[in-house]
Design a protein around this motif. Structure first.
Motif, PDB file in Angstrom:
ATOM      1  N   TYR A   7      20.235 -35.282   1.684  1.00 18.95           N
ATOM      2  CA  TYR A   7      18.838 -35.693   1.920  1.00 18.95           C
ATOM      3  C   TYR A   7      18.340 -36.607   0.802  1.00 18.95           C
ATOM      4  CZ  TYR A   7      13.898 -35.024   3.231  1.00 18.95           C
ATOM      5  OH  TYR A   7      12.602 -35.201   3.636  1.00 18.95           O
ATOM      6  N   THR A   8      17.772 -37.751   1.137  1.00 19.11           N
ATOM      7  CA  THR A   8      17.610 -38.377   2.431  1.00 19.11           C
ATOM      8  C   THR A   8      18.843 -39.227   2.780  1.00 19.11           C
ATOM      9  OG1 THR A   8      16.385 -40.148   1.324  1.00 19.11           O
ATOM     10  CG2 THR A   8      15.090 -38.467   2.404  1.00 19.11           C
ATOM     11  N   ARG A  46      17.931 -34.468  -6.330  1.00 17.05           N
ATOM     12  CA  ARG A  46      16.821 -33.537  -6.548  1.00 17.05           C
ATOM     13  C   ARG A  46      16.911 -32.402  -5.528  1.00 17.05           C
ATOM     14  NH1 ARG A  46      12.979 -36.677  -5.458  1.00 17.05           N
ATOM     15  NH2 ARG A  46      12.402 -37.320  -7.559  1.00 17.05           N
ATOM     16  N   SER A  47      16.945 -32.757  -4.254  1.00 17.70           N
ATOM     17  CA  SER A  47      17.010 -31.731  -3.208  1.00 17.70           C
ATOM     18  C   SER A  47      18.405 -31.129  -3.096  1.00 17.70           C
ATOM     19  CB  SER A  47      16.586 -32.309  -1.853  1.00 17.70           C
ATOM     20  OG  SER A  47      17.325 -33.464  -1.539  1.00 17.70           O
ATOM     21  N   PRO A  64       9.819 -33.058   0.806  1.00 16.51           N
ATOM     22  CA  PRO A  64      11.078 -32.310   0.685  1.00 16.51           C
ATOM     23  C   PRO A  64      11.614 -31.923   2.054  1.00 16.51           C
ATOM     24  CG  PRO A  64       9.224 -30.907   0.137  1.00 16.51           C
ATOM     25  CD  PRO A  64       8.669 -32.297   0.287  1.00 16.51           C
ATOM     26  N   PRO A  65      12.902 -31.623   2.141  1.00 18.33           N
ATOM     27  CA  PRO A  65      13.457 -31.154   3.426  1.00 18.33           C
ATOM     28  C   PRO A  65      12.833 -29.822   3.807  1.00 18.33           C
ATOM     29  CG  PRO A  65      15.038 -30.830   1.639  1.00 18.33           C
ATOM     30  CD  PRO A  65      13.919 -31.639   1.059  1.00 18.33           C
ATOM     31  N   GLU A  87      16.253 -38.737  -4.829  1.00 22.13           N
ATOM     32  CA  GLU A  87      15.984 -37.579  -3.977  1.00 22.13           C
ATOM     33  C   GLU A  87      17.251 -36.802  -3.656  1.00 22.13           C
ATOM     34  OE1 GLU A  87      14.404 -34.606  -2.062  1.00 22.13           O
ATOM     35  OE2 GLU A  87      13.214 -36.124  -3.100  1.00 22.13           O
ATOM     36  N   LYS A 113       9.015 -40.961  -3.686  1.00 23.56           N
ATOM     37  CA  LYS A 113       9.564 -39.626  -3.460  1.00 23.56           C
ATOM     38  C   LYS A 113       9.138 -39.120  -2.095  1.00 23.56           C
ATOM     39  CE  LYS A 113       9.293 -34.896  -5.297  1.00 23.56           C
ATOM     40  NZ  LYS A 113       8.676 -34.042  -6.360  1.00 23.56           N
TER      41      LYS A 113
END
Length: 474
Positions: A355-356, A325-326, A215-216, A322, A212
């Motif tokens: 992202y990502t 998630r983001s 975060p951005p 991810e 993981k």
């Protein structure tokens, strides 16, 4: 006396005829390359998403590798190393199995199960079956039957990876109330692709979230904020590239690494898709280039494809975990909403959160796997995109290629810098873990062992030829 001579001559002719009938079937690395290329061709035709494409590559390669590892003491089975995989069945003693042929059969059969246009692989397979049967029917049938047995074994394991369950899960719900959340992008405004891919069983990493990323940066459209600077960089780089024109180096890099199977083209009232390879397919193509330049024998070729495809497979699971998630909005959407409603990126934005960066993650992972096989400074000419009208690009190493693949997303206008840089680190860390965890090479002393159980001289010769693999791997 003349009668005896005639009898001896007749017997000699019969013996020679029988010897010709039992000529061993030779399987070359090019045969395996052709099978992988056929799978890529069909995937482009069928338009599979990048995560699903990685699944189509990995299981057939594992099936072929396990057969090769059973016969070649230079390599070690993945059973007990990748999640839930048990040892494959062994052929009966004295069955006369040609291991490379059986490995190729297993690869083709599993590939056929995983794509839509099965007839394309079937036609390719049948042409080989006919040729092999004419050379040595007994050896062909024994090898084919064993290859199909292993394919069925791997298929049963494959079917427990949660893929089928994710086909029935809910579609991604777009939340327009939150300004930071991803929204479908033009021109097709497709829904989010594979929102449940993090539920697919991993192979080497212990979970989708093991790598993981950070975060951005916090979402903010306030001028001077970290996020606003990220957004403005995409806009300004895009404008600068556009001013240079289509012949600029940045445009060439963006297009070379586009690898978007979902590009939609609108002409009048019609909309259709242009077909391209996925990011994983590009790196599978690089694996082929490396094997050919290295002069890899059949077994090392299978080894290289397998290790690369495992890194790609786990890389997509980690990245997609991810992404959803983001759930971050793409630059194109914000630029059109707040800065310039006529702005368009060089590349078409793919249909999933930002992202990502997927290409950054899987390029970092694949490059790390390939470096572990062929070395740090393995220069190569990448002709993977020639079929799509793009010229050859040259690289001094796999890591150099992965860095260019990553920055191509900035030049293409589809990713923020943070998604690129963090994604590349994410992929390289994951790839390093895969390399460290997998023991696919046996110690040097094992390589002196004699492979037995078959009369296939090609496979036996491969045992010695793979000696350089361990040195590169270490």
């Amino acid at each position: 006396m003349k009668t005896n001579i005639a009898i001896v001559a007749a017997l000699s002719f019969l013996l020679l005829s029988c010897s010709g009938d039992s000529e061993p079937i030779t399987i070359s690395p090019e045969d395996y390359h052709a099978s992988v290329d056929k799978v890529t061709e069909v995937m482009v035709h069928d338009i599979f998403s990048p995560p699903v494409a990685s699944r189509i590559y990995v299981y057939p390669n594992i099936a072929a590798y396990e057969i090769m590892a059973l016969h070649n003491p230079a390599y070690k089975s993945l059973a007990g190393q990748v999640t839930d995989l048990e040892p494959i069945p062994s052929p009966e003693a004295g069955s006369g199995v040609n291991y490379p042929l059986a490995a190729l059969v297993a690869h083709m059969d599993l590939s056929r199960q995983l794509i839509f246009s099965e007839e394309r692989v079937t036609e390719f397979r049948d042409s080989l079956y006919s040729r092999w049967s004419e050379i040595n029917e007994e050896e062909f049938e024994a090898s084919r039957d064993y290859g199909l047995e292993v394919a069925a074994f791997i298929s049963e394991w494959m079917d427990k990876d949660n893929y089928k369950q994710t086909r029935t899960m809910s579609k991604f719900t777009v939340n327009t109330d939150e300004p930071s959340r991803w929204q479908p992008t033009p021109p097709a405004y497709m829904e989010g692709i594979e929102p449940h891919w993090n539920k697919i069983r991993t192979l080497v990493i212990d979970s989708a979230a093991q790598f993981k990323p950070a975060p951005p940066v916090p979402f903010s459209m306030e001028e001077g904020s970290d996020f606003h600077r990220e957004l403005m960089e995409v806009y300004e780089v895009g404008n600068a590239i556009t001013e240079k024109g289509d012949e600029s180096e940045e445009v060439a890099i963006a297009r070379f690494w586009d690898c978007n199977p979902y590009v939609s083209v609108t002409r009048g009232h019609l909309m259709f898709a242009t077909k391209k390879i996925s990011p994983g397919a590009h790196w599978i193509g690089i694996a082929k280039i490396a094997c050919r330049k290295d002069g890899s024998d059949f077994d090392k070729t299978v080894f290289a494809y397998t290790k690369t495809s495992i890194a790609l497979f786990d890389g997509f699971i980690s990245c997609w975990d991810e992404k959803y998630r983001s759930n971050l909005i793409r630059p194109e959407t914000l630029i059109n909403q707040h800065i310039d409603d006529s702005w368009k990126p060089v590349l078409q934005t793919p249909p999933f959160p930002e992202y990502t960066s997927g290409h950054s993650v899987v390029s970092g992972a694949a490059a790390t796997a390939l470096t572990s096989i062929f070395g740090d400074n393995f220069a190569f000419d990448d002709n993977t995109e020639l079929p799509y009208g793009l010229p050859v690009r040259s690289f001094n190493s796999f890591n150099e290629a992965s860095a260019e693949a990553a920055i191509s997303r900035m030049y293409g206008g589809i990713h923020y810098r943070m998604a690129i840089e963090v994604g590349l680190d994410q992929g390289r860390s994951l790839g390093g873990y895969v390399v460290d965890q997998l023991e696919m090479n046996q110690p040097q002393t094992a390589m002196a062992a004699t492979a037995g159980g078959t009369a296939n001289t090609t496979a036996t010769a491969n045992t010695t030829a793979t000696a350089n693999t361990t040195a590169n791997e270490e």
